[in-house]
Design a protein around this motif. Structure first.
Motif, PDB file in Angstrom:
ATOM      1  N   ILE A  59       0.864  -1.196   0.000  1.00  0.00           N
ATOM      2  CA  ILE A  59       0.000   0.000   0.000  1.00  0.00           C
ATOM      3  C   ILE A  59       0.899   1.246   0.000  1.00  0.00           C
ATOM      4  N   TYR A  60       0.542   2.263  -0.805  1.00  0.00           N
ATOM      5  CA  TYR A  60       1.298   3.518  -0.891  1.00  0.00           C
ATOM      6  C   TYR A  60       0.448   4.651  -0.305  1.00  0.00           C
ATOM      7  N   MET A  61       0.947   5.313   0.771  1.00  0.00           N
ATOM      8  CA  MET A  61       0.218   6.424   1.391  1.00  0.00           C
ATOM      9  C   MET A  61       0.365   7.709   0.576  1.00  0.00           C
ATOM     10  N   ASP A  62       1.485   7.869  -0.163  1.00  0.00           N
ATOM     11  CA  ASP A  62       1.741   9.056  -0.997  1.00  0.00           C
ATOM     12  C   ASP A  62       1.654  10.345  -0.177  1.00  0.00           C
ATOM     13  N   THR A  63       2.371  10.356   0.966  1.00  0.00           N
ATOM     14  CA  THR A  63       2.246  11.483   1.907  1.00  0.00           C
ATOM     15  C   THR A  63       2.915  12.761   1.425  1.00  0.00           C
ATOM     16  N   LYS A  64       3.667  12.689   0.318  1.00  0.00           N
ATOM     17  CA  LYS A  64       4.208  13.939  -0.222  1.00  0.00           C
ATOM     18  C   LYS A  64       3.094  14.797  -0.833  1.00  0.00           C
ATOM     19  N   LYS A  65       1.954  14.125  -1.140  1.00  0.00           N
ATOM     20  CA  LYS A  65       0.809  14.845  -1.691  1.00  0.00           C
ATOM     21  C   LYS A  65      -0.384  14.830  -0.744  1.00  0.00           C
ATOM     22  N   VAL A  66      -0.538  13.723   0.000  1.00  0.00           N
ATOM     23  CA  VAL A  66      -1.676  13.587   0.920  1.00  0.00           C
ATOM     24  C   VAL A  66      -1.118  13.308   2.321  1.00  0.00           C
ATOM     25  N   SER A  67      -1.533  14.098   3.311  1.00  0.00           N
ATOM     26  CA  SER A  67      -0.976  13.897   4.660  1.00  0.00           C
ATOM     27  C   SER A  67      -2.053  13.915   5.735  1.00  0.00           C
ATOM     28  N   ASN A  68      -3.299  13.541   5.394  1.00  0.00           N
ATOM     29  CA  ASN A  68      -4.410  13.547   6.337  1.00  0.00           C
ATOM     30  C   ASN A  68      -4.518  12.170   6.995  1.00  0.00           C
ATOM     31  N   ASP A 165      16.002  21.383  -0.263  1.00  0.00           N
ATOM     32  CA  ASP A 165      14.703  22.046  -0.312  1.00  0.00           C
ATOM     33  C   ASP A 165      14.217  22.272   1.111  1.00  0.00           C
ATOM     34  N   ARG A 166      13.005  22.787   1.241  1.00  0.00           N
ATOM     35  CA  ARG A 166      12.480  23.108   2.576  1.00  0.00           C
ATOM     36  C   ARG A 166      11.367  22.146   2.990  1.00  0.00           C
ATOM     37  N   SER A 167      11.455  20.921   2.508  1.00  0.00           N
ATOM     38  CA  SER A 167      10.525  19.894   2.979  1.00  0.00           C
ATOM     39  C   SER A 167      10.898  19.506   4.414  1.00  0.00           C
ATOM     40  N   LYS A 168      10.044  18.685   5.028  1.00  0.00           N
ATOM     41  CA  LYS A 168      10.317  18.257   6.409  1.00  0.00           C
ATOM     42  C   LYS A 168      11.686  17.609   6.525  1.00  0.00           C
ATOM     43  N   THR A 169      11.986  16.675   5.575  1.00  0.00           N
ATOM     44  CA  THR A 169      13.289  16.010   5.592  1.00  0.00           C
ATOM     45  C   THR A 169      14.398  17.004   5.294  1.00  0.00           C
ATOM     46  N   GLY A 170      14.141  17.934   4.353  1.00  0.00           N
ATOM     47  CA  GLY A 170      15.150  18.927   3.991  1.00  0.00           C
ATOM     48  C   GLY A 170      15.532  19.809   5.156  1.00  0.00           C
ATOM     49  N   ASP A 194      18.587  26.711  -0.532  1.00  0.00           N
ATOM     50  CA  ASP A 194      17.313  26.001  -0.416  1.00  0.00           C
ATOM     51  C   ASP A 194      16.125  26.916  -0.689  1.00  0.00           C
ATOM     52  N   ASP A 195      16.390  28.140  -1.272  1.00  0.00           N
ATOM     53  CA  ASP A 195      15.291  29.099  -1.472  1.00  0.00           C
ATOM     54  C   ASP A 195      15.322  29.725  -2.878  1.00  0.00           C
ATOM     55  N   MET A 196      15.676  28.945  -3.904  1.00  0.00           N
ATOM     56  CA  MET A 196      15.721  29.438  -5.285  1.00  0.00           C
ATOM     57  C   MET A 196      14.704  28.728  -6.154  1.00  0.00           C
ATOM     58  N   GLN A 197      14.237  29.454  -7.176  1.00  0.00           N
ATOM     59  CA  GLN A 197      13.469  28.806  -8.219  1.00  0.00           C
ATOM     60  C   GLN A 197      14.423  27.988  -9.076  1.00  0.00           C
ATOM     61  N   MET A 198      13.882  27.025  -9.773  1.00  0.00           N
ATOM     62  CA  MET A 198      14.719  26.164 -10.603  1.00  0.00           C
ATOM     63  C   MET A 198      15.451  26.982 -11.652  1.00  0.00           C
ATOM     64  N   LYS A 199      14.780  28.016 -12.196  1.00  0.00           N
ATOM     65  CA  LYS A 199      15.407  28.854 -13.216  1.00  0.00           C
ATOM     66  C   LYS A 199      16.601  29.604 -12.643  1.00  0.00           C
ATOM     67  N   LYS A 221      10.647  20.327  -4.166  1.00  0.00           N
ATOM     68  CA  LYS A 221       9.905  21.567  -4.423  1.00  0.00           C
ATOM     69  C   LYS A 221      10.900  22.719  -4.467  1.00  0.00           C
ATOM     70  N   ASP A 222      10.687  23.637  -5.437  1.00  0.00           N
ATOM     71  CA  ASP A 222      11.562  24.812  -5.431  1.00  0.00           C
ATOM     72  C   ASP A 222      10.898  25.927  -4.644  1.00  0.00           C
ATOM     73  N   LYS A 223      11.416  27.148  -4.754  1.00  0.00           N
ATOM     74  CA  LYS A 223      10.922  28.272  -3.951  1.00  0.00           C
ATOM     75  C   LYS A 223       9.452  28.580  -4.246  1.00  0.00           C
ATOM     76  N   THR A 224       9.031  28.355  -5.503  1.00  0.00           N
ATOM     77  CA  THR A 224       7.652  28.672  -5.895  1.00  0.00           C
ATOM     78  C   THR A 224       6.663  27.596  -5.479  1.00  0.00           C
ATOM     79  N   GLY A 225       7.177  26.450  -4.979  1.00  0.00           N
ATOM     80  CA  GLY A 225       6.315  25.337  -4.595  1.00  0.00           C
ATOM     81  C   GLY A 225       6.087  24.348  -5.704  1.00  0.00           C
ATOM     82  N   LYS A 226       6.801  24.530  -6.819  1.00  0.00           N
ATOM     83  CA  LYS A 226       6.659  23.603  -7.935  1.00  0.00           C
ATOM     84  C   LYS A 226       7.243  22.253  -7.534  1.00  0.00           C
TER      85      LYS A 226
END
Length: 727
Positions: A59-68, A165-170, A194-199, A221-226
């Protein structure tokens, strides 16, 4: 009907032969297609593959997108309401945290094994009393060793750029990096991003100098949240970077990183699946310790190493390389090396075999000669020698032992001590042998052997344990030293010493008989007078007879004591000390008294003390010491006209009974006191010098006691300690 029965039996046999089915749930924190999760699944599936009875549900929880968590609780409660699992594997932190919170609700009493857990804290699994249900494998990134690797491989490095990046692990990784960075800032510049856009990141990295390196941590995720997949973010960085890129996880290999000390998903999955097999085989989960040392590996991409001309084996001893071109030698290196080594070994063996055969022939010839020499040597030795195995069976002997027993050497083999020696001696020797085999020491003991021709021989048995060439105990070898002549000589000296005392003994008997002879003479004269005067009465005759018999018995007892004194003791016995002293007193007591000497016996213990030894020889020792004391006192009294004293104290100590003979006839010169027990040493004009020597032989050699002498003031003290029980 018969066919149905046969088919039924075959079906039942098949059903009962099948192993019971096991249900395993693999709960991933992330989504399918994420290489980290896929590699863990792959390792677990490979380890479960040989076990056909294990059903794996993933089973995959996919918590990078869903965390409820409440959503997952409702979903899994409905999904698994009719299923029961034997063990649950939690991949990464989110899955473990969810199971700690909801195991009792969704999967009560089910064992949980985790892997890929970053920054593990024991408090997490102690929540809700879950510690007894949980074990697993910790994931731990080793930043320090990766920094050390980069500084070794690039000694001229000017700048290290860290991408995160600025994820929990990051953010957790950022905290750890801030602890390491200060140690290396003096070696090269470190830039943390850890606070730049990819460009922006593309433009910044593309302008770096050649003496720069990148450490790619995370970029989901980059600075814009992409959002980027792990592969997309690294491919973007790789496309505009002209410097080497290092990573921390193995799933970045093949996409642009050189490598490093990487956290391996496959190693995590391999370790946790082995734990799961232990649980499925009946082992309790709380008996499996948590693997706290992350199974990280040095792994590198061949293409990247080649691109930047890095010889990694100069810096690290153990590592793995992926994408290496095929090489027969490298792939079958062990086989090739074994083949070459085997050929060399065979060639060397063929060369050495002939020389070895010749050497063996020479050694065999020399060994045969040596065995023949040893055989002749053993048979030439006059001492009887035998050797036996650990079971007590004789393995061989020399000619002297065979002749002693009146047998051939061949007939001795296979027999035991009970076939040669009396039962009592055989038992004693068997006990000595058992002790030697345990202690591996040596032993010396004495033995009196009664031969078939009625002759008695005395031997000292010297025994030692021998070992075989492989170090194991082989048995015991014994050399028998014939001491018959020495024993007889000592006995002769003892008798000679007794005869030397006979002058004093005869004088003592003369003193003892003087009074009864005078008494008998007076009674005879009285009877004669009465007879001549016709006044002799029956009652006078009877009284005369009675009185005469008393005196005659007294004189007879004196002769009996004298005769017993001369008779040698052949066997150790237990006898009272008081009896020995009383008999000595009967012999010389009156002579001592008439010599103006006071002899006193002090029994310092209430109980009657005994001695274990040779009774007559022991009385000889006492007589010798008392006679010496008497002689000294008489010589001293002639000079000073004084009365002398001989005090004999009898007392008990721990292992011995003690006799002290104290006389005040004057001390012994300190220059000679240490020599008085030596043979033929004497200060008397007509002395033989064997009295005190034989006293020492009797007490110490024959009775295993102690005798010593010392001066106290003007007195001399002889102390005798003798055992009071059998050995």
């Amino acid at each position: 009907m018969r066919k149905i029965l046969v088919l039924s039996l075959l079906l039942l046999t098949y059903l009962f032969s099948q192993e019971p089915s096991k249900e395993v749930l693999l709960l991933h924190s992330y989504h399918k297609g994420y290489k980290w999760s896929d590699d863990i699944s792959k390792a677990i599936e490979n380890n479960f593959k040989p076990h056909s009875n294990i059903n794996l549900t993933t089973i995959y929880m996919d918590t990078k997108k869903v965390s409820n968590e409440k959503y997952f609780k409702k979903l899994y409660k409905q999904q698994f309401k009719n299923r029961k699992f034997d063990v649950i594997i939690a991949s990464d932190n989110s899955a473990l945290e969810f199971l700690v919170e909801y195991q009792k609700t969704l999967f009560p009493n089910t064992a949980i094994l985790f892997c890929g857990i970053n920054y593990f804290d024991e408090k997490l699994i102690e929540k809700n009393g879950m510690r007894k249900y949980i074990s697993g494998v910790i994931e731990q990134v080793d930043l320090k060793k990766n920094f050390e690797l980069i500084s070794k491989v690039h000694p001229k490095l000017d700048k290290l750029i860290i991408i995160n990046d600025r994820s929990k692990t990051g953010l957790i990784m950022k905290d750890d990096l801030q602890k390491i960075i200060p140690e290396y800032e003096e070696k090269f510049e470190i830039e943390y991003i850890d606070d730049m856009q990819m460009k922006e990141l593309k433009q910044h990295v593309s302008k770096t100098s050649d003496n720069t390196a990148l450490l790619f941590v995370l970029l989901f995720k980059d600075k814009t949240g992409k959002f980027f997949t792990y592969k997309e973010s690294l491919e973007h960085i790789k496309s505009f970077s002209h410097v080497p890129i290092y990573g921390l996880w193995d799933f970045y290999l093949n996409y642009g990183v050189i490598g490093g000390l990487l956290t391996s998903a496959q190693a995590q999955g391999d370790a946790v699946s082995k734990m799961a097999l232990e649980v499925l085989n009946g082992k309790k989960v709380d008996e499996i310790p948590i693997l706290k040392e992350s199974p990280n590996r040095y792994i590198f991409d061949f293409n990247e190493l080649k691109k930047f001309d890095i010889k990694i084996d100069k810096y690290i001893d153990e590592f793995n390389i992926v994408n290496r071109p095929f090489s027969f030698y490298r792939k079958y290196k062990l086989l090739v090396n074994i083949t070459i080594a085997t050929m060399i070994v065979f060639i060397v063996l063929i060369i050495l075999m002939k020389a070895n055969i010749n050497r063996r022939k020479k050694l065999q010839r020399d060994l045969s000669n040596r065995l023949e020499f040893d055989k002749v040597l053993l048979d030439t030795i006059p001492n009887a020698i035998y050797y036996k195995n650990v079971d007590g069976k004789f393995m061989g002997c020399n000619l002297a032992f065979a002749n002693l027993m009146g047998l051939s050497k061949q007939s001795v083999v296979g027999k035991t001590a009970f076939d040669f020696f009396p039962h009592e001696i055989a038992i004693k020797n068997t006990k000595i042998d058992e002790k030697l085999l345990k202690t591996l020491k040596t032993d010396t003991s004495e033995m009196a052997l009664h031969l078939s021709n009625q002759e008695i021989k005395y031997f000292i048995l010297n025994k030692a344990v021998y070992k075989n060439i492989d170090g194991r105990i082989g048995g015991i070898v014994c050399i028998m030293d014939d001491i018959t002549e020495r024993v007889q000589q000592k006995q002769f000296l003892i008798q000679q010493s007794k005869l030397a005392e006979m002058g004093d003994m005869v004088a003592a008997i003369a003193h003892q008989w003087n009074e009864p002879l005078v008494e008998l003479s007076a009674q005879i004269q009285d009877i004669q007078t009465s007879y001549l005067l016709n006044e002799l009465k029956d009652c006078q005759v009877e009284e005369f007879v009675n009185d005469s018999m008393v005196q005659i018995k007294y004189m007879s007892r004196t002769l009996s004591d004298f005769r017993n004194f001369l008779k040698p003791s052949t066997k150790k016995v237990i006898f009272p000390i008081k009896k020995a002293l009383d008999e000595i007193n009967e012999i010389i007591g009156k002579q001592v008294f008439y010599s103006n000497i006071n002899m006193k016996f002090n029994y310092l213990d209430d109980e009657e003390l005994v001695v274990y030894g040779y009774e007559n020889e022991f009385k000889q020792v006492l007589l010798n010491l008392i006679n010496n004391a008497k002689t000294k006192i008489i010589e001293n009294s002639l000079k000073e006209n004084s009365k002398g004293n001989i005090i004999i104290n009898i007392s008990k100590s721990k292992d011995y009974n003690k006799i002290e003979i104290i006389d005040d006839g004057g001390k012994i010169d300190e220059k000679i006191i240490s020599s008085i027990f030596e043979p033929y040493f004497t200060t008397k004009k007509d002395g033989t010098g064997i009295g005190l020597y034989m006293a020492k032989v009797i007490v110490e050699d024959k009775m295993q006691g102690k005798i010593k002498v010392k001066n106290i003031g003007n007195s001399v003290v002889f102390t005798i300690k003798v055992p009071y029980k059998k050995d």
